[in-house]
Write a protein that holds these residues in place. Structure first.
Motif, short mmCIF file in Angstrom:
data_model
loop_
_atom_site.label_atom_id
_atom_site.label_comp_id
_atom_site.label_asym_id
_atom_site.label_seq_id
_atom_site.Cartn_x
_atom_site.Cartn_y
_atom_site.Cartn_z
N THR A 28 0.83 -1.21 0.00
CA THR A 28 0.00 0.00 0.00
C THR A 28 0.86 1.26 0.00
OG1 THR A 28 -1.75 -1.16 1.19
CG2 THR A 28 -1.79 1.24 1.30
N ARG A 29 0.43 2.27 -0.74
CA ARG A 29 1.08 3.59 -0.71
C ARG A 29 0.11 4.56 -0.04
NH1 ARG A 29 4.97 3.65 -4.82
NH2 ARG A 29 5.57 1.50 -5.24
N TRP A 30 0.67 5.45 0.76
CA TRP A 30 -0.16 6.44 1.47
C TRP A 30 0.22 7.84 0.99
CZ3 TRP A 30 1.46 8.74 6.71
CH2 TRP A 30 0.55 9.73 7.09
N GLU A 173 -3.97 11.29 -11.09
CA GLU A 173 -2.66 11.35 -11.75
C GLU A 173 -1.65 10.48 -11.00
OE1 GLU A 173 0.90 12.21 -13.75
OE2 GLU A 173 -1.21 12.22 -14.36
N LEU A 174 -1.66 10.55 -9.67
CA LEU A 174 -0.75 9.73 -8.88
C LEU A 174 -1.05 8.25 -9.09
CD1 LEU A 174 1.52 9.50 -6.83
CD2 LEU A 174 -0.17 9.83 -5.01
N ALA A 175 -2.31 7.89 -9.14
CA ALA A 175 -2.70 6.50 -9.38
C ALA A 175 -2.24 6.04 -10.76
CB ALA A 175 -4.21 6.35 -9.26
N VAL A 180 -2.08 2.11 -10.35
CA VAL A 180 -3.05 1.60 -9.37
C VAL A 180 -4.45 1.83 -9.92
CG1 VAL A 180 -3.96 1.82 -7.03
CG2 VAL A 180 -1.51 2.07 -7.44
N PRO A 181 -5.25 0.78 -10.08
CA PRO A 181 -6.61 0.96 -10.61
C PRO A 181 -7.52 1.66 -9.61
CG PRO A 181 -6.25 -1.33 -10.00
CD PRO A 181 -4.92 -0.64 -9.86
N THR A 182 -8.55 2.31 -10.11
CA THR A 182 -9.48 3.06 -9.27
C THR A 182 -10.07 2.19 -8.17
OG1 THR A 182 -10.06 4.48 -11.14
CG2 THR A 182 -11.61 4.43 -9.30
N GLY A 183 -10.36 0.94 -8.47
CA GLY A 183 -10.98 0.05 -7.51
C GLY A 183 -10.09 -0.31 -6.33
N GLU A 184 -8.81 0.07 -6.38
CA GLU A 184 -7.90 -0.22 -5.28
C GLU A 184 -7.48 1.05 -4.53
OE1 GLU A 184 -4.63 -2.59 -6.59
OE2 GLU A 184 -5.91 -4.12 -7.48
N ILE A 185 -8.26 2.11 -4.71
CA ILE A 185 -7.93 3.39 -4.07
C ILE A 185 -8.96 3.70 -2.98
CG2 ILE A 185 -7.70 5.88 -4.42
CD1 ILE A 185 -6.90 5.27 -7.30
N ASP A 199 -15.01 11.14 -5.18
CA ASP A 199 -15.83 10.75 -6.32
C ASP A 199 -15.55 9.28 -6.67
OD1 ASP A 199 -16.66 10.33 -9.09
OD2 ASP A 199 -16.92 12.50 -9.18
N PRO A 200 -16.59 8.47 -6.95
CA PRO A 200 -16.37 7.07 -7.33
C PRO A 200 -15.49 6.90 -8.57
CG PRO A 200 -18.67 7.43 -6.79
CD PRO A 200 -18.02 8.79 -6.81
N GLU A 201 -15.41 7.93 -9.42
CA GLU A 201 -14.55 7.84 -10.59
C GLU A 201 -13.07 8.01 -10.21
OE1 GLU A 201 -15.70 10.37 -13.75
OE2 GLU A 201 -17.73 9.54 -13.92
N VAL A 202 -12.83 8.52 -9.01
CA VAL A 202 -11.46 8.70 -8.53
C VAL A 202 -11.04 7.56 -7.62
CG1 VAL A 202 -9.95 10.18 -7.13
CG2 VAL A 202 -11.59 11.21 -8.71
N ALA A 203 -11.96 7.14 -6.73
CA ALA A 203 -11.63 6.13 -5.73
C ALA A 203 -12.76 5.13 -5.58
CB ALA A 203 -11.34 6.79 -4.38
#
Length: 234
Positions: A28-30, A173-175, A180-185, A199-203
């Motif tokens: 995991t990245r924080w 952008e960091l993802a 890292v896919p959105t579903g893992e954020i 927003d669900p489109e981000v995380a």
């Protein structure tokens, strides 16, 4: 984990253990995403740094990405330049539109009074709540193309103001940079400037503490996220 104790730093110890376990077991990245300047971030985080708590990435001024390296935090140069140009272009658009919207409302609403009008804010008072509601609806239609503007209505007052919209862009952008896919954020925040990254489109996962703004709680709730019982880091 013990009961959070801000004076005894128990909450910092608990948080450090959780973050380190996630890093070791899941890679995991924080990232700490803040509206503070880079210098202010370093001052604010100094107590946590003494407890061994340091984010892998920092996003300052809602937008600019820095990564932790053996030499300290280094800027994500290409992105930081691109986002600076984007913010500048959006500010120009808003400046031109606020005066146009003010004239529109002044012509259709009786007894409108200006509380504050500047390049990124239009705060008006009306004679009745009904007039305020009509004006708010008109302005909501107008601000749709502008990601950084939101319309708030309080009884007989309507407030159009700029809310930083770039946290979501920076997280995405960091993802992308880390693949890292959105579903893992997972994103967490408590203020209006955090809404764009909830927003669900981000995380794929979102959360907020108990002391969050009502609009933030509503955003997290719509996304099926977690509203905590504890405040802040607790």
């Amino acid at each position: 984990a013990g009961k959070p104790d801000y004076n005894g730093c128990t909450v910092y110890n608990d948080f450090r253990e959780i973050i380190n376990r996630l890093r070791q077991e899941h890679g995991t990245r924080w990232a700490a995403c803040t509206g503070r300047s880079f210098r202010s971030f370093k001052d604010f985080f100094s107590p946590m740094r003494t407890m061994g708590v340091m984010p892998d990435y920092v996003i300052v001024h809602h937008a600019y990405i820095y990564s932790l390296t053996p030499f300290g935090y280094l800027p994500h140069l290409a992105w930081n330049l691109r986002i600076r140009l984007l913010i500048w272009a959006n500010q120009l658009q808003v400046r031109e539109s606020v005066e146009e919207w003010y004239q529109m409302i002044a012509h259709v609403a009786l007894g409108v009074r200006t509380i504050r009008k500047r390049k990124d804010r239009l705060w008006l008072s009306f004679e009745t709540e009904e007039s305020a509601a009509v004006a708010a609806q008109m302005l909501r239609e107008k601000v749709k193309p502008y990601r950084q503007l939101q319309v708030f209505k309080y009884l007989k007052e309507v407030d159009v103001r700029s809310v930083p919209f770039t946290k979501g862009l920076a997280v995405s952008e960091l993802a992308r940079h880390l693949a890292v896919p959105t579903g893992e954020i997972l994103t967490m925040g408590n203020g209006l400037n955090d809404i764009s990254m909830l927003d669900p489109e981000v995380a794929g996962y979102t959360g907020c503490p108990a002391n969050s703004e009502p609009e933030v709680m509503a955003t997290v709730n719509r996304a099926g996220g977690h509203i905590a019982q504890g405040r802040a880091l607790a």
